[in-house]
Motif scaffolding. Sequence first.
Motif, PDB file in Angstrom:
ATOM      1  N   LEU A  45      35.514 -43.094  10.190  1.00  0.00           N
ATOM      2  CA  LEU A  45      34.169 -43.521   9.842  1.00  0.00           C
ATOM      3  C   LEU A  45      33.134 -43.259  10.928  1.00  0.00           C
ATOM      4  O   LEU A  45      31.963 -43.607  10.756  1.00  0.00           O
ATOM      5  N   ALA A  46      33.532 -42.648  12.032  1.00  0.00           N
ATOM      6  CA  ALA A  46      32.572 -42.331  13.097  1.00  0.00           C
ATOM      7  C   ALA A  46      31.531 -41.346  12.568  1.00  0.00           C
ATOM      8  O   ALA A  46      31.856 -40.300  12.031  1.00  0.00           O
ATOM      9  N   GLY A  47      30.268 -41.714  12.682  1.00  0.00           N
ATOM     10  CA  GLY A  47      29.190 -40.845  12.228  1.00  0.00           C
ATOM     11  C   GLY A  47      28.832 -40.989  10.768  1.00  0.00           C
ATOM     12  O   GLY A  47      27.973 -40.292  10.255  1.00  0.00           O
ATOM     13  N   LEU A  57      32.242 -46.255  -0.398  1.00  0.00           N
ATOM     14  CA  LEU A  57      33.531 -45.575  -0.511  1.00  0.00           C
ATOM     15  C   LEU A  57      34.732 -46.463  -0.210  1.00  0.00           C
ATOM     16  O   LEU A  57      35.862 -46.016  -0.341  1.00  0.00           O
ATOM     17  N   LYS A  58      34.509 -47.714   0.169  1.00  0.00           N
ATOM     18  CA  LYS A  58      35.625 -48.516   0.672  1.00  0.00           C
ATOM     19  C   LYS A  58      36.742 -48.735  -0.346  1.00  0.00           C
ATOM     20  O   LYS A  58      37.890 -48.863   0.040  1.00  0.00           O
ATOM     21  N   ASP A  59      36.437 -48.759  -1.621  1.00  0.00           N
ATOM     22  CA  ASP A  59      37.468 -48.961  -2.641  1.00  0.00           C
ATOM     23  C   ASP A  59      37.722 -47.701  -3.463  1.00  0.00           C
ATOM     24  O   ASP A  59      38.340 -47.767  -4.523  1.00  0.00           O
ATOM     25  N   THR A  60      37.253 -46.556  -2.967  1.00  0.00           N
ATOM     26  CA  THR A  60      37.354 -45.305  -3.711  1.00  0.00           C
ATOM     27  C   THR A  60      38.315 -44.353  -3.009  1.00  0.00           C
ATOM     28  O   THR A  60      38.118 -44.048  -1.834  1.00  0.00           O
ATOM     29  N   PRO A  61      39.343 -43.887  -3.683  1.00  0.00           N
ATOM     30  CA  PRO A  61      40.205 -42.877  -3.053  1.00  0.00           C
ATOM     31  C   PRO A  61      39.465 -41.541  -2.969  1.00  0.00           C
ATOM     32  O   PRO A  61      38.860 -41.096  -3.944  1.00  0.00           O
ATOM     33  N   CYS A  62      39.457 -40.952  -1.781  1.00  0.00           N
ATOM     34  CA  CYS A  62      38.823 -39.645  -1.609  1.00  0.00           C
ATOM     35  C   CYS A  62      39.526 -38.888  -0.487  1.00  0.00           C
ATOM     36  O   CYS A  62      40.212 -39.478   0.337  1.00  0.00           O
ATOM     37  N   SER A  63      39.343 -37.594  -0.476  1.00  0.00           N
ATOM     38  CA  SER A  63      40.026 -36.760   0.511  1.00  0.00           C
ATOM     39  C   SER A  63      39.344 -36.869   1.876  1.00  0.00           C
ATOM     40  O   SER A  63      38.198 -37.311   1.990  1.00  0.00           O
ATOM     41  N   MET A  64      40.036 -36.436   2.908  1.00  0.00           N
ATOM     42  CA  MET A  64      39.503 -36.461   4.267  1.00  0.00           C
ATOM     43  C   MET A  64      38.296 -35.533   4.399  1.00  0.00           C
ATOM     44  O   MET A  64      37.441 -35.760   5.238  1.00  0.00           O
ATOM     45  N   LYS A  65      38.213 -34.511   3.572  1.00  0.00           N
ATOM     46  CA  LYS A  65      37.090 -33.571   3.641  1.00  0.00           C
ATOM     47  C   LYS A  65      35.766 -34.249   3.315  1.00  0.00           C
ATOM     48  O   LYS A  65      34.725 -33.853   3.825  1.00  0.00           O
ATOM     49  N   VAL A  66      35.801 -35.257   2.477  1.00  0.00           N
ATOM     50  CA  VAL A  66      34.574 -35.964   2.094  1.00  0.00           C
ATOM     51  C   VAL A  66      33.896 -36.547   3.329  1.00  0.00           C
ATOM     52  O   VAL A  66      32.677 -36.485   3.465  1.00  0.00           O
ATOM     53  N   PHE A  67      34.664 -37.081   4.252  1.00  0.00           N
ATOM     54  CA  PHE A  67      34.089 -37.717   5.433  1.00  0.00           C
ATOM     55  C   PHE A  67      33.429 -36.697   6.355  1.00  0.00           C
ATOM     56  O   PHE A  67      32.406 -36.985   6.968  1.00  0.00           O
ATOM     57  N   GLY A  68      33.993 -35.505   6.439  1.00  0.00           N
ATOM     58  CA  GLY A  68      33.354 -34.439   7.210  1.00  0.00           C
ATOM     59  C   GLY A  68      32.029 -34.027   6.606  1.00  0.00           C
ATOM     60  O   GLY A  68      31.043 -33.792   7.309  1.00  0.00           O
ATOM     61  N   LEU A  81      30.105 -35.962   4.734  1.00  0.00           N
ATOM     62  CA  LEU A  81      29.163 -37.064   4.930  1.00  0.00           C
ATOM     63  C   LEU A  81      28.601 -37.100   6.344  1.00  0.00           C
ATOM     64  O   LEU A  81      27.455 -37.492   6.556  1.00  0.00           O
ATOM     65  N   ARG A  82      29.388 -36.692   7.331  1.00  0.00           N
ATOM     66  CA  ARG A  82      28.892 -36.655   8.706  1.00  0.00           C
ATOM     67  C   ARG A  82      27.753 -35.658   8.869  1.00  0.00           C
ATOM     68  O   ARG A  82      26.879 -35.834   9.692  1.00  0.00           O
TER      69      ARG A  82
END
Length: 76
Positions: A33-35, A44-55, A57-58
């Motif tokens: 969740l950094a950035g 997104l806390k209760d939503t399953p999503c891939s690691m790519k989504v966080f990149g 969002l940054r």
Amino acid sequence: MIARAIERGVSSVEIADALDLQVQSVLRRFRLLAGISPEAAEMLKDTPCSMKVFGILRHARRPVVENGAPTAKRSE
């Protein structure tokens, strides 16, 4: 849970051994969740999503409202 354990002093190596993961994977999840804006994290806390989504969002920028019209101005 990984973040909480690391903040309490458990080493990433110990966590990786306990979860049968690579140390780099544990560290990546710790910094997940950094950035990321708190609003996005909350949505997104209760939503399953891939690691790519966080990149993605940054790199996303919040729209800036100027004269009543939103713009995609980058803050640098």
